[in-house]
Scaffold this active site. Structure first.
Site, short mmCIF file in Angstrom:
data_model
loop_
_atom_site.label_atom_id
_atom_site.label_comp_id
_atom_site.label_asym_id
_atom_site.label_seq_id
_atom_site.Cartn_x
_atom_site.Cartn_y
_atom_site.Cartn_z
CE LYS A 74 -4.36 -1.21 1.81
NZ LYS A 74 -5.27 -0.88 2.87
CG ASN A 95 -7.63 1.13 -1.38
OD1 ASN A 95 -7.78 2.08 -2.12
ND2 ASN A 95 -8.72 0.77 -0.79
CB ALA A 135 -0.14 4.36 15.20
CB ALA A 138 -6.06 0.48 8.84
P1 NDP Z 1 -0.36 -2.05 10.00
O1 NDP Z 1 0.66 -3.26 9.65
O2 NDP Z 1 -0.06 -0.96 9.19
O3 NDP Z 1 -0.48 -1.60 11.52
C1 NDP Z 1 -1.01 -2.63 12.16
C2 NDP Z 1 -1.29 -1.88 13.82
O4 NDP Z 1 -1.50 -2.90 14.65
C3 NDP Z 1 -0.22 -1.06 14.23
O5 NDP Z 1 -0.74 -0.15 14.91
C4 NDP Z 1 0.52 -2.35 15.28
O6 NDP Z 1 1.16 -1.57 16.36
C5 NDP Z 1 -0.90 -2.74 15.88
N1 NDP Z 1 -0.80 -4.01 16.23
C6 NDP Z 1 -0.70 -5.38 15.61
N2 NDP Z 1 -0.74 -6.37 16.42
C7 NDP Z 1 -0.98 -5.97 17.74
C8 NDP Z 1 -1.02 -6.44 18.96
N3 NDP Z 1 -0.96 -7.70 19.04
N4 NDP Z 1 -1.33 -5.66 19.89
C9 NDP Z 1 -1.43 -4.28 19.95
N5 NDP Z 1 -1.27 -3.74 18.62
C10 NDP Z 1 -0.84 -4.40 17.45
O7 NDP Z 1 -1.55 -2.91 9.49
P2 NDP Z 1 -2.97 -1.96 8.81
O8 NDP Z 1 -3.18 -0.66 9.68
O9 NDP Z 1 -3.00 -1.78 7.62
O10 NDP Z 1 -4.18 -2.87 9.33
C11 NDP Z 1 -4.55 -3.24 10.66
C12 NDP Z 1 -5.64 -3.97 10.89
O11 NDP Z 1 -6.79 -3.30 10.25
C13 NDP Z 1 -5.52 -5.34 10.13
O12 NDP Z 1 -6.19 -6.31 10.95
C14 NDP Z 1 -6.34 -5.15 8.86
O13 NDP Z 1 -6.97 -6.54 8.38
C15 NDP Z 1 -7.50 -4.22 9.28
N6 NDP Z 1 -8.05 -3.48 8.23
C16 NDP Z 1 -9.54 -3.63 7.75
C17 NDP Z 1 -9.97 -3.01 6.86
C18 NDP Z 1 -11.56 -3.23 6.46
O14 NDP Z 1 -11.84 -2.81 5.31
N7 NDP Z 1 -11.99 -3.59 7.45
C19 NDP Z 1 -9.00 -2.12 5.94
C20 NDP Z 1 -7.71 -2.23 6.49
C21 NDP Z 1 -7.35 -2.80 7.36
P3 NDP Z 1 2.71 -1.52 16.44
O15 NDP Z 1 3.16 -0.25 15.85
O16 NDP Z 1 3.02 -1.66 17.97
O17 NDP Z 1 3.25 -2.91 15.73
#
Ligand code: NDP
Length: 290
Positions: A74, A95, A135, A138
């Protein structure tokens, strides 16, 4: 069932990601193609990051009309496209690609998908205090959408403090959203109790880590609206805990549907509509594929 329709005029669309096996986009879009009676197919392409540039050029040369883009491409695509729409420039992620006569145009439909998924609930956001968990990519789209919904304040918690700092810079500088304030783990549950709206944009609680939630189960109450972008499982631990205390809950399946629909509108230039019974039908189909 629809293969008899495929001929030399069939338009080809797809999604690129790595890995791509679990994507629901082919199910969603092929249902759209059938529902809107489009002579088109939508396929999934597993594209390794080292092949991203070749894949886009190859798709363009083959006459692929549009591509969706998912993790991990992305942001990587930002330097590989010819034109970015206003939202892409602001959100810093792509996207949707339009491959048009050798020119590659980039769009991002996640902010639209989020807002549209709220339906009438979007009016609950005006002047509301919102707690945003996460953060990542998404979260950027959601903050952008929240600003347009005219919220009063956005509290943000993220597991990694470094990423949270970068995210705040992004909000202040790129989005010029100033109503964002970072919080730490110690403040999290108290602020969750006080905020009317809680949005999870992290992968915590997503299959197979279904036992995870960032909030204590006793912070929820019946004045809460809790939205989880995760849709697998249908109800994450966060949503189950919130529902148990009488909160209104919503998962990310409608966001997935509406961001996909907006991509298709961009590609076809048609004002495609999705009435409530059809929305219910595709939601059910997608949920049965989880
Ligand atoms: P990124 O990899 O860019 O970000 C992941 C985020 O999740 C970070 O803030 C990360 O924190 C946090 N994180 C991951 N695992 C954990 C955990 N176990 N405990 C606490 N924080 C956690 O991913 P995206 O932002 O692209 O996607 C995030 C979620 O949103 C996914 O599950 C994705 O499937 C969903 N999504 C859904 C969409 C929809 O259309 N419904 C569209 C886009 C995304 P840290 O910085 O600390 O690693």
């Amino acid at each position: 069932m629809r293969f008899g329709m495929i001929n030399t005029s069939t338009c080809v669309y797809g999604v690129i990601g790595y890995p791509i096996e679990h994507s629901l986009s082919p199910v969603l879009h092929n249902w759209f193609m059938s529902n809107y009676k489009l002579n088109a197919v939508y396929v999934a392409f597993n594209v390794h990051p080292s092949e991203l540039k070749n894949a886009i050029k190859g798709g363009s040369a083959l006459g692929v009309i549009g591509l969706n883009v998912t993790i991990p491409h992305k942001e990587a695509l930002l330097g590989l496209v010819d034109e970015k729409d206003r939202d892409v420039k602001l959100v810093g992620a792509i996207n949707t690609l339009e491959l048009n006569a050798g020119k590659i145009q980039a769009h991002v439909t996640d902010p639209y998908g989020f807002t549209e998924s709220l339906g009438q609930r979007k009016y609950w956001f005006k002047n509301a205090e919102v707690l945003l968990l996460g953060a990542g990519g998404a979260a950027k789209s959601v903050v952008y959408a929240l600003e347009k919904l005219d919220v009063k304040k956005i509290w943000i918690y993220n597991r990694s403090a470094q990423r949270l700092r970068a995210f705040l810079d992004f909000c202040h500088n790129a989005l010029t959203v100033s109503k964002v304030q970072a919080i730490d783990r110690k403040q999290l549950n108290d602020i969750a109790f006080d905020c009317k709206i809680i949005i999870n944009t992290t992968s915590a609680g997503m299959y197979p880590h279904t036992g995870e939630s960032l909030l204590r189960s006793d912070v929820f109450h019946d004045a809460h609206f809790v939205y989880d972008l995760v849709y697998n499982p249908e109800k994450t631990k966060l949503l189950l805990d919130a529902e148990h205390k009488g909160a209104t809950i919503q998962n990310g399946i409608d966001m997935l549907i509406f961001q996909g629909l907006e991509s298709l509108r961009i590609w076809t230039k048609q004002p495609l509509r999705l009435e409530a019974p059809k929305l219910k039908k595709i939601r059910h189909i997608l949920q049965s594929r989880l």
